[in-house]
Design a protein around this motif. Structure first.
Motif, mmCIF file in Angstrom:
data_model
loop_
_atom_site.group_PDB
_atom_site.id
_atom_site.type_symbol
_atom_site.label_atom_id
_atom_site.label_comp_id
_atom_site.label_asym_id
_atom_site.label_seq_id
_atom_site.Cartn_x
_atom_site.Cartn_y
_atom_site.Cartn_z
ATOM 1 N N GLU A 151 1.468 1.837 -6.910
ATOM 2 C CA GLU A 151 2.091 2.596 -7.995
ATOM 3 C C GLU A 151 1.512 4.000 -8.154
ATOM 4 O OE1 GLU A 151 4.764 1.631 -9.529
ATOM 5 O OE2 GLU A 151 4.774 -0.290 -8.488
ATOM 6 N N GLU A 152 0.193 4.122 -8.134
ATOM 7 C CA GLU A 152 -0.407 5.445 -8.345
ATOM 8 C C GLU A 152 -0.002 6.409 -7.243
ATOM 9 O OE1 GLU A 152 -4.750 7.568 -9.278
ATOM 10 O OE2 GLU A 152 -4.640 5.411 -8.884
ATOM 11 N N ILE A 153 0.009 5.919 -6.019
ATOM 12 C CA ILE A 153 0.404 6.769 -4.893
ATOM 13 C C ILE A 153 1.871 7.169 -5.013
ATOM 14 C CG2 ILE A 153 0.891 6.701 -2.405
ATOM 15 C CD1 ILE A 153 -1.771 5.285 -2.027
ATOM 16 N N ILE A 154 2.713 6.241 -5.435
ATOM 17 C CA ILE A 154 4.134 6.556 -5.618
ATOM 18 C C ILE A 154 4.292 7.719 -6.588
ATOM 19 C CG2 ILE A 154 6.307 5.702 -6.605
ATOM 20 C CD1 ILE A 154 5.472 2.901 -5.560
ATOM 21 N N MET A 155 3.583 7.667 -7.707
ATOM 22 C CA MET A 155 3.725 8.714 -8.720
ATOM 23 C C MET A 155 3.135 10.041 -8.246
ATOM 24 S SD MET A 155 5.540 7.331 -10.843
ATOM 25 C CE MET A 155 6.134 5.641 -10.986
ATOM 26 N N ILE A 156 2.058 9.994 -7.474
ATOM 27 C CA ILE A 156 1.486 11.225 -6.918
ATOM 28 C C ILE A 156 2.494 11.906 -5.994
ATOM 29 C CG2 ILE A 156 -0.278 12.137 -5.346
ATOM 30 C CD1 ILE A 156 -2.155 9.938 -6.452
ATOM 31 N N LEU A 157 3.110 11.122 -5.106
ATOM 32 C CA LEU A 157 4.092 11.686 -4.176
ATOM 33 C C LEU A 157 5.310 12.236 -4.912
ATOM 34 C CD1 LEU A 157 3.914 8.981 -1.361
ATOM 35 C CD2 LEU A 157 3.134 11.348 -1.192
ATOM 36 N N GLY A 172 19.377 3.368 6.808
ATOM 37 C CA GLY A 172 20.220 4.082 5.857
ATOM 38 C C GLY A 172 19.700 4.079 4.430
ATOM 39 N N ASN A 173 18.460 3.617 4.231
ATOM 40 C CA ASN A 173 17.921 3.488 2.874
ATOM 41 C C ASN A 173 17.125 4.711 2.446
ATOM 42 O OD1 ASN A 173 18.881 0.807 2.484
ATOM 43 N ND2 ASN A 173 17.189 0.040 3.732
ATOM 44 N N THR A 174 17.480 5.249 1.295
ATOM 45 C CA THR A 174 16.665 6.282 0.671
ATOM 46 C C THR A 174 15.484 5.604 -0.023
ATOM 47 O OG1 THR A 174 17.897 6.116 -1.394
ATOM 48 C CG2 THR A 174 18.694 7.719 0.229
ATOM 49 N N CYS A 175 14.599 6.425 -0.588
ATOM 50 C CA CYS A 175 13.475 5.842 -1.337
ATOM 51 C C CYS A 175 13.977 5.124 -2.591
ATOM 52 C CB CYS A 175 12.480 6.945 -1.713
ATOM 53 S SG CYS A 175 11.522 7.531 -0.298
ATOM 54 N N PHE A 176 15.071 5.599 -3.168
ATOM 55 C CA PHE A 176 15.652 4.906 -4.326
ATOM 56 C C PHE A 176 16.127 3.513 -3.908
ATOM 57 C CE2 PHE A 176 19.141 3.716 -7.160
ATOM 58 C CZ PHE A 176 18.542 3.902 -8.404
ATOM 59 N N ASN A 184 11.183 -2.465 -7.694
ATOM 60 C CA ASN A 184 10.272 -1.541 -8.362
ATOM 61 C C ASN A 184 11.104 -0.588 -9.219
ATOM 62 O OD1 ASN A 184 8.336 0.350 -9.143
ATOM 63 N ND2 ASN A 184 7.192 0.106 -7.244
ATOM 64 N N HIS A 185 11.463 -1.069 -10.400
ATOM 65 C CA HIS A 185 12.329 -0.283 -11.262
ATOM 66 C C HIS A 185 11.619 0.925 -11.855
ATOM 67 C CE1 HIS A 185 15.059 -4.052 -11.828
ATOM 68 N NE2 HIS A 185 15.190 -3.490 -10.645
ATOM 69 N N LYS A 186 10.303 0.832 -11.999
ATOM 70 C CA LYS A 186 9.538 1.991 -12.483
ATOM 71 C C LYS A 186 9.647 3.139 -11.483
ATOM 72 C CE LYS A 186 4.879 3.444 -13.844
ATOM 73 N NZ LYS A 186 3.456 3.015 -13.981
ATOM 74 N N ALA A 187 9.506 2.824 -10.208
ATOM 75 C CA ALA A 187 9.631 3.855 -9.175
ATOM 76 C C ALA A 187 11.062 4.385 -9.120
ATOM 77 C CB ALA A 187 9.226 3.294 -7.821
ATOM 78 N N ALA A 188 12.037 3.480 -9.222
ATOM 79 C CA ALA A 188 13.442 3.903 -9.199
ATOM 80 C C ALA A 188 13.736 4.857 -10.348
ATOM 81 C CB ALA A 188 14.352 2.682 -9.280
ATOM 82 N N GLU A 220 19.804 -8.733 -11.219
ATOM 83 C CA GLU A 220 18.711 -7.880 -11.700
ATOM 84 C C GLU A 220 18.993 -6.410 -11.413
ATOM 85 O OE1 GLU A 220 13.871 -7.253 -11.093
ATOM 86 O OE2 GLU A 220 14.856 -9.052 -10.305
ATOM 87 N N SER A 221 19.457 -6.118 -10.195
ATOM 88 C CA SER A 221 19.759 -4.729 -9.842
ATOM 89 C C SER A 221 20.975 -4.215 -10.600
ATOM 90 C CB SER A 221 19.986 -4.600 -8.327
ATOM 91 O OG SER A 221 18.788 -4.828 -7.623
ATOM 92 N N VAL A 222 21.959 -5.080 -10.794
ATOM 93 C CA VAL A 222 23.141 -4.683 -11.566
ATOM 94 C C VAL A 222 22.737 -4.281 -12.976
ATOM 95 C CG1 VAL A 222 25.288 -5.486 -12.629
ATOM 96 C CG2 VAL A 222 24.794 -6.042 -10.233
ATOM 97 N N LEU A 223 21.919 -5.110 -13.630
ATOM 98 C CA LEU A 223 21.494 -4.812 -14.995
ATOM 99 C C LEU A 223 20.672 -3.527 -15.060
ATOM 100 C CD1 LEU A 223 20.571 -8.397 -16.247
ATOM 101 C CD2 LEU A 223 22.604 -7.039 -16.825
ATOM 102 N N PHE A 224 19.814 -3.322 -14.058
ATOM 103 C CA PHE A 224 19.031 -2.088 -14.033
ATOM 104 C C PHE A 224 19.943 -0.882 -13.884
ATOM 105 C CE2 PHE A 224 17.070 1.261 -11.434
ATOM 106 C CZ PHE A 224 16.112 1.698 -12.339
#
Length: 244
Positions: A151-157, A172-176, A184-188, A220-224
């Motif tokens: 998580e910390e590295i994700i937020m730094i980047l 074909g996948n982006t980081c999202f 990882n909905h926090k990262a999304a 879960e992804s639909v609700l997010f």
């Protein structure tokens, strides 16, 4: 001892002579945390990268690769501050050794994201490492950090001004998309704050993330996605123009 090493260097002692384990003088100094001696060697022009066949399966790697893999953060940061090679991946050995390890083409930043070495990653970024470097699967360091849930590295980047969130891996996948895949909905959410259109990006079949989540029965992804107010009326970009 520092004075002796300095004098030996002045007299022209070889910097490349390995010890009984095959290690260079610079690595021996760093491994034993003798930074003053390491500094003397660097000042006298020692090869900071020291490519050698010490990598996994006999592949060629630099001292930085080795320091990161062995979790020697102090050594890694010393090498970075001494202006070592920041971005190169490992290479095959002279006889093709190490294929399985070097085919991923992971940069030092990728390795930090894999192992969770926050301080080394910060030092790499501070000294200009490429945050958008891609490996053999076209994954960026951020893809790797999301996959490994650091998580910390994700937020730094994500705070880096040059981060490119539109890069897609070979699947074909982006980081999202990676963030959704690994729940990882926090990262999304953080990605959306940098790139508000990230959730509306289409795949090769013209489907956005909501279309795909519905097709997979991924509640879960639909609700997010609904919680971040994606366009529920968006249509698939194909001949049928199917709605969500």
């Amino acid at each position: 001892m520092v004075v002796v090493v300095d004098e030996l260097c002045t007299l022209g002692v070889s910097f490349s002579s390995p010890n009984s384990k095959g290690d260079s003088p610079l690595w021996s100094a760093l491994e034993s945390e003798q930074d003053e001696i390491a500094s003397v060697l660097v000042r006298h022009g020692v090869d900071i990268d020291c490519w050698s066949s010490t990598g996994p399966e006999g592949c060629l790697q630099t001292l930085l690769h080795r320091a990161i893999d062995e979790n020697r953060e102090s050594a890694a940061m010393f090498l970075i501050r001494s202006r070592c090679d920041l971005d190169s991946p490992r290479q095959t050995g002279l006889n093709g050794e190490g294929d399985n390890k070097i085919l991923d083409k992971a940069s030092p930043l990728h390795l930090c994201c894999q192992w969770g070495l926050v301080q080394v990653l910060k030092t790499l970024i501070d000294h200009g490492a490429n945050v958008n470097a891609v490996d053999s699967l076209n994954r960026t360091p951020l893809h790797t950090a999301i996959e490994n849930q650091h998580e910390e590295i994700i937020m730094i980047l994500l705070c880096h001004p040059s981060i490119n969130l539109k890069i897609r891996d070979k699947a074909g996948n982006t980081c999202f998309a990676a963030a959704l895949t690994f729940r990882n909905h926090k990262a999304a959410q953080a990605i959306l704050e940098r790139l508000p259109t990230a959730a509306e990006q289409m795949d090769q079949r013209g489907r956005n993330f909501l279309h795909v989540a519905i097709m997979k029965d991924d509640l879960e992804s639909v609700l997010f996605l609904l919680s971040i107010q994606v366009d529920v009326n968006s249509r698939v970009h194909d001949v049928n123009q199917t709605g969500a």
